[in-house]
Design an enzyme around this catalytic site. Structure first.
Site: not given
Length: 513
Positions: A369-370, A373, A398, A424, A453
């Site tokens: 999901h990240d 970044k 991001h 998300h 999260d």
């Protein structure tokens, strides 16, 4: 019908009552009571292939229909033509063949009025197997007709059983191939096998190390699945007698069949011996044994494919986790964060009712999901102070960076990850980013991952905050139910909070208070 009844001297006509296991059902359909009496008298005590003849008497076509629906294993119908109507017998033939679609039962037309149904027309127009006038059907001819009819019925039933058995194997194979874990696979094999053989007693699926030929209770015996009496306390249920039987099969490296149990054996490409031990009160016929041989070939092939699938899945999952951890490490977040998010998401997805395939995708995709970044500078990503409006706008990028990194993949998992990465941070009330999606417009994977999260982020120390207490986290989710989060998912999450905390403890690190 005054001929002396002579039993033919041949191997398939047996006189011993001790060999009987079942009966041949013969339906007599005639409106003359004398016909029933004489037929039964002539054939009384007749035995064919160890089974006696069981007569069912009816006096009209209408009564015959009732019996035909009651008994599905009628082998022969001795049928009169003229009964309640002049063509009652002929119409019954059409009903049996066309409406009931019964092509197996043998039909012998027996008439005392051949003028009503001439043989030359009837034998062509109606699907019957023999035509006899009552005046010509002597005791010897009746016996001959019965034997030839039963032989034909026996052979047709054998053909149908072969066909049905192969169809069951074909139907069961795709179901087995859909199993996504070793335990599910083994359970599926047992269930399909029990259904195929119509067994319902105890069975167990065994995997034995190839060097443990004696298969003793020393840890070398790995039981993957079990049913019936073996389902609980398996080590206690595996008696010395069963163990000895297994030892014999491993020594011979061949399947064995007995009256009250059988053991299937095959050796796989990975040089391991595999067994299915099954108990039942049904003797396995030679036909069933041949079908089981085919079934084992399919199971062996399915097993090898499943092993490859699981190995690929494990490799793929590890790569995804490692890649996700790179992104989390850059933002100085705990490495176990992505693993906890994956497990939270899978649990919540399961409670929501996602399919097994969807759960697999969510489990692998949620940790990504990240990933975006990776495109954010360290100065902003790890800034301990409050971000400026401009910096926060950069942070928000991001989600699109991650989406753009993943969207071009041909892998279903990565396409799912691209959706999660992008959505998300959308909010259920439509005030999120990047697209301001609302409610069900947000993909279910993203709605689930958002809860997983945020929960884990609040429960851990971050560069910009200390970990929250569980009470404060629960209050936050309740306050934002229907705003930031899907209210149905929030309720499901906290309805299963004990399981969530068990995952939290299993993948714990030093980020918790």
């Amino acid at each position: 019908m005054d001929d002396t009844l002579l039993f033919m001297e041949e191997s398939d006509v047996v006189h011993s009552e001790n060999s009987m296991q079942d009966t041949w059902k013969v339906l007599i359909v005639d409106d003359e009571a004398e016909v029933h009496v004489v037929t039964k008298l002539v054939l009384d005590g007749f035995i064919f292939e160890g089974k006696r003849v069981e007569f069912i008497s009816v006096y009209s076509a209408a009564e015959a229909k009732v019996e035909l629906h009651k008994y599905t294993d009628i082998a022969l119908i001795i049928l009169d033509v003229v009964m309640e109507r002049a063509d009652a017998g002929l119409q019954l033939v059409k009903y049996i063949r066309e409406e009931m679609n019964n092509k197996v039962v043998r039909i012998v037309l027996r008439t005392g009025q051949p003028g009503e149904a001439p043989e030359s027309r009837v034998i062509v127009e109606y699907d019957i197997n023999d035509y006899k006038e009552k005046t010509e059907l002597t005791a010897q001819k009746l016996l001959t007709t019965l034997i030839s009819s039963l032989r034909s019925y026996r052979d047709l039933v054998t053909i149908e059983r072969n066909k049905s058995g192969l169809e069951r194997i074909i139907e069961s194979t795709p179901e087995i191939f859909r199993m996504q874990s070793m335990q599910n696979f083994a359970t599926g094999v047992l269930m399909q096998l029990i259904a195929m053989l119509k067994l319902n007693k105890s069975s167990l699926y065994l995997r034995v190390s190839s060097f443990a030929a004696t298969c003793k209770k020393d840890g070398s015996l790995n039981i993957l699945a079990a049913t019936g009496d073996f389902e609980t306390n398996i080590e206690e249920k595996l008696s010395a007698d069963v163990q000895n039987k297994i030892d014999d099969v491993l020594h011979e490296k061949a399947s064995m069949f007995f009256d009250d149990y059988f053991i299937l054996y095959w050796n796989s490409a990975d040089k391991h011996d595999y067994l299915i031990y099954m108990e039942g009160d049904q003797k396995i016929s030679e036909l069933d044994r041949r079908l089981l041989d085919i079934f084992c070939l399919n199971v062996s092939s399915a097993f090898e494919n499943l092993k490859l699938h699981l190995e690929m899945y494990d490799t793929q999952r590890e790569v995804f986790f490692r890649l996700a951890e790179v992104a989390e490490t850059r933002s100085k977040e705990t490495g176990n964060h992505v693993r906890r998010v994956a497990e939270y998401a899978k649990l919540l997805g399961e409670k929501y009712g996602l399919s097994e395939k969807e759960l697999d995708m969510l489990h692998l995709a949620a940790p990504m999901h990240d990933l975006g970044k990776l495109g954010i500078s360290d100065g902003i990503l790890n800034k301990p102070a409050k971000l400026t409006a401009t910096e926060f706008d950069i942070i928000k990028m991001h989600s699109m960076i991650g989406h753009d990194m993943l969207k071009g993949s041909e892998l279903t998992m990565l396409r799912a990850a691209a959706i999660i990465a992008k959505e998300h941070h959308e909010r259920y009330d439509g005030t999120g980013y990047p697209d301001g999606l609302r409610g069900d417009e947000i993909h279910i994977f993203a709605r689930i991952t958002a809860i997983a999260d945020v929960f884990d982020a609040l429960a851990c120390d971050r560069v910009y905050k200390k970990a929250w207490s569980l009470e404060d986290i629960t209050e936050y989710f309740q306050e934002n139910k229907g705003g930031q989060f899907d209210p149905v998912l929030v309720d499901l999450f906290f309805a299963n909070f004990d399981d969530i905390l068990a995952i939290r403890e299993k993948f714990a690190d030093d980020c918790y208070l």
